[in-house]
Structure formats: structure tokens, C-alpha cells
Write an enzyme that holds these catalytic residues in place. Sequence first.
Site, PDB file in Angstrom:
ATOM      1  CB  ILE A  12      -0.990  -0.042   1.180  1.00 15.14           C
ATOM      2  CG1 ILE A  12      -1.915  -1.258   0.964  1.00 15.14           C
ATOM      3  CG2 ILE A  12      -1.818   1.241   1.256  1.00 15.14           C
ATOM      4  CD1 ILE A  12      -2.800  -1.600   2.122  1.00 15.14           C
ATOM      5  CE1 TYR A 141      -1.526  -5.868  11.129  1.00 16.21           C
ATOM      6  CE2 TYR A 141      -3.835  -6.509  10.955  1.00 16.21           C
ATOM      7  CZ  TYR A 141      -2.790  -5.696  10.570  1.00 16.21           C
ATOM      8  OH  TYR A 141      -3.009  -4.715   9.646  1.00 16.21           O
TER       9      TYR A 141
HETATM   10  N1  UFG Z   1      -9.187 -17.405   2.486  1.00 23.61           N
HETATM   11  C1  UFG Z   1      -9.400 -18.674   1.956  1.00 23.61           C
HETATM   12  N2  UFG Z   1      -8.337 -19.331   1.421  1.00 23.61           N
HETATM   13  C2  UFG Z   1      -7.078 -18.788   1.379  1.00 23.61           C
HETATM   14  C3  UFG Z   1      -6.883 -17.505   1.908  1.00 23.61           C
HETATM   15  C4  UFG Z   1      -7.967 -16.840   2.464  1.00 23.61           C
HETATM   16  O1  UFG Z   1     -10.493 -19.213   1.987  1.00 23.61           O
HETATM   17  O2  UFG Z   1      -6.149 -19.470   0.882  1.00 23.61           O
HETATM   18  C5  UFG Z   1     -10.332 -16.696   3.057  1.00 23.61           C
HETATM   19  C6  UFG Z   1     -10.135 -16.305   4.509  1.00 23.61           C
HETATM   20  O3  UFG Z   1     -10.494 -17.351   5.351  1.00 23.61           O
HETATM   21  C7  UFG Z   1     -11.046 -15.089   4.610  1.00 23.61           C
HETATM   22  C8  UFG Z   1     -10.987 -14.463   3.205  1.00 23.61           C
HETATM   23  O4  UFG Z   1     -10.500 -15.486   2.357  1.00 23.61           O
HETATM   24  O5  UFG Z   1     -12.338 -15.484   4.856  1.00 23.61           O
HETATM   25  C9  UFG Z   1     -10.050 -13.271   3.108  1.00 23.61           C
HETATM   26  O6  UFG Z   1      -8.813 -13.655   3.669  1.00 23.61           O
HETATM   27  P1  UFG Z   1      -7.502 -12.748   3.577  1.00 23.61           P
HETATM   28  O7  UFG Z   1      -6.413 -13.484   4.265  1.00 23.61           O
HETATM   29  O8  UFG Z   1      -7.288 -12.304   2.169  1.00 23.61           O
HETATM   30  O9  UFG Z   1      -7.905 -11.458   4.385  1.00 23.61           O
HETATM   31  P2  UFG Z   1      -8.419 -11.312   5.887  1.00 23.61           P
HETATM   32  O10 UFG Z   1      -9.844 -10.901   5.791  1.00 23.61           O
HETATM   33  O11 UFG Z   1      -8.123 -12.481   6.727  1.00 23.61           O
HETATM   34  O12 UFG Z   1      -7.421 -10.227   6.423  1.00 23.61           O
HETATM   35  C10 UFG Z   1      -7.377  -8.919   5.973  1.00 23.61           C
HETATM   36  C11 UFG Z   1      -5.965  -8.373   6.107  1.00 23.61           C
HETATM   37  C12 UFG Z   1      -5.505  -8.422   7.519  1.00 23.61           C
HETATM   38  C13 UFG Z   1      -6.502  -7.738   8.394  1.00 23.61           C
HETATM   39  C14 UFG Z   1      -7.886  -8.264   8.159  1.00 23.61           C
HETATM   40  C15 UFG Z   1      -8.915  -7.501   8.893  1.00 23.61           C
HETATM   41  O13 UFG Z   1      -5.112  -9.135   5.301  1.00 23.61           O
HETATM   42  O14 UFG Z   1      -4.262  -7.793   7.608  1.00 23.61           O
HETATM   43  O15 UFG Z   1      -8.208  -8.191   6.780  1.00 23.61           O
HETATM   44  O16 UFG Z   1      -8.788  -6.185   8.556  1.00 23.61           O
HETATM   45  F1  UFG Z   1      -6.205  -7.944   9.684  1.00 23.61           F
END
Ligand code: UFG
Length: 329
Positions: A12, A141
Site C-alpha cells: 500500500i 496483529y
Molecule cells: N481465504 C481462503 N483461502 C485462502 C486464503 C484466504 O479461503 O487461501 C479466506 C479467509 O479465510 C477469509 C478471506 O478469504 O475469509 C479473506 O482472507 P484474507 O487473508 O485475504 O484477508 P483477511 O480478511 O483475513 O485479512 C485482511 C488483512 C488483515 C486484516 C484483516 C482484517 O489481510 O491484515 O483483513 O482487517 F487484519
Amino acid sequence: MKILVTGGAGYIGSHAVRRLLQNNYKIIVYDSLVNGHKKSLPAEAELVVGDLDDKEKLNKLFKENNFDAVMHFAAFIEVGESMKNPAKFYRNNVVNTLNLLEAMVKNNVKKIIFSSTAALFGYPDEIPISESTKKCPVNVYGRTKLIIEQMLKDFDAAYNLKFIALRYFNAAGADFGIGEDHNPETHLIPLVLQVALGKRKEIKIFGTDYSTKDGTCIRDYIHVTDLINAHMLALKKLLSANKSNYYNLGNGKGYSVKEIIETARKVTGHPIPAIKSKRRAGDPAVLIADSTKIQKELNWKPKYGLNEIIKSAWEWHKKNPDGFEENIN
Ligand code: UFG
């Protein structure tokens, strides 16, 4: 105006650098390059390679430059790692931000835009999530970011340091010929696109038994360009109005994991095999932002939807299948 951009070589931060330069701000990027990529920066961006634990270097940087404000992107972000290695996160995110804030106060730089997160809200007790929704992070985090928000408030009260905390929901997409390159990659959209590139066999869907429309988690994906536009508005406001504030930043629309995969199939023309997998610990079922506050107060409007997010990310991944290890255009 001269801006210090910490973490300016990250995903970002590097997009912000491009926009700041485009808008004629003078900038210096301060980045340890532990996770950032030198190649994400344009030639005209001045880079100081340094860690925020180096108080002497930081102090020298502030002494030698007349910064009007700081944009603070530098942080560790991987939620899973934060649970296994909390010390690393508290040290880098909390202690090093404290170093930064102390250097700012000492050198009379009293304006900062801070990269906060939806992770503050943990398992939220209301959807959509507004600025006043209860903050109860469920991972280290998120806790580090909440502590920093509290530090900022205390520094405002004691030293008149003014801040705007922008709480990002799920940032994705690409612009300016640069893109998202984390190592290891844990985010859904880049992982899905790596499958389309043939770099991974399949995408695992973490949990198909959530109480959502299709059983998979719902997130609010925001284009990195919309996120950066919000930073520019926040910076302008901070420089002119000198008032601290908090804003949630999302599109206000939720998409399930299955919908992301389906959209990526359409955009890439690749079948993108997906397999059911167990839930990932700490994942809330639904995270959707209520961003009416920033829309009203700063006149921010998200311009891009999910198709454009995935299209722009796909363009970048196709051109840079190995991320910044390969040449960027
Ligand atoms: N997911 C999958 N398979 C994968 C990766 C992710 O099903 O291989 C799912 C996760 O379980 C989640 C969604 O896709 O439901 C999004 O996951 P991300 O890891 O892309 O993002 P998050 O929502 O977990 O996390 C993001 C940021 C974090 C932050 C969070 C809340 O990456 O830094 O949003 O703000 F903390």
C-alpha cells in the site's frame, strides 16, 4: 509539502508514494526492506533503508528534513504469524511506532496518517461496522494496531500530535504498474490469481459452514487506488484542519470467498480449482465496513468494484508472475 512515508516500499505504501509524487508532494521513503521491495519504488523516490528501531537514524532523518507530516505504513501484517510470534509484532508494530512518535514530537512534526485495520473489531457485534462499533481484536496483529490507536490519542492529549487513523478492510488490486507481492502470500485474491497463473494447483476455501449465504466468509474488498485516494484526502484535511480522527475504509459491499473465486474465473478465463478446507482460526464470518463517515466528512467515494479490483490485480500478476523478483515495467 514534505512527507515521510514509512513502509513506502510495501504494497500500500508504494501505491501511496506514486500518488504523492503525482500530486507534487516531496517525499522520503523510510523502509527496512525486510518485506518491502525496492523495485516497487519509482526512480525519483528517495529511499532511506532503515528500521524504526534505529532511533538515532530516525532522529537524524527528522533533523535533516523539514517534514510536514508522516504517513505510517510500516508494520508486520500477517495474522497467523502474529499469534505464533507476538514479541516480533509488539516490538515492530508497537515499540517501533512509539520510537517514530517520540522522534516526531522531539522534532516538532505533529501530523500523522496511520494505517489501521478492520482487525480492531474482532468478531464484530454489528454489521456494517462503523467507527463506534466495539473494538475487541481477536489476534495479536489487531491488538498491536489498537494499542497504537490508543497511543496516538494519548500523544494528541499530551503533545498535541494530530492523527488520522484509516482502518482498512480488505485492500486488493493494483495500479501504477505495481502490485501486491507478499512473501509468504496469505491473502485470498493474490492466491487465487496464482492458481490462474499455474503457480498453485488449487485454492483452499477456509470454511464452508459459516452462517452466510453460501457458507463461506464474507469480506469487504477495497481497491488500493480508492484506499490511496482516501489517504490523500485525509492528508489534506490533517494539514488544514489539524484535528485527529478515525475512519473505516471499505466499499460497504460484502463478497464471499466463493464469489471471489467465481469472479476470478470470469476475469482470468481459468477454471481455478477450489477445494473445501477447514476453517482458519480467528476468521470472523462477515466483515463489512460502514464508510459513511469518511464519505460525508472528506467527500471520499470508492470508484472501483470487485471486477476492477480483480482485473487490475490480474494484469499485474500476469506481467509479473514472480512479483518484484522479475522486472517491473
Ligand atoms: N481465504 C481462503 N483461502 C485462502 C486464503 C484466504 O479461503 O487461501 C479466506 C479467509 O479465510 C477469509 C478471506 O478469504 O475469509 C479473506 O482472507 P484474507 O487473508 O485475504 O484477508 P483477511 O480478511 O483475513 O485479512 C485482511 C488483512 C488483515 C486484516 C484483516 C482484517 O489481510 O491484515 O483483513 O482487517 F487484519
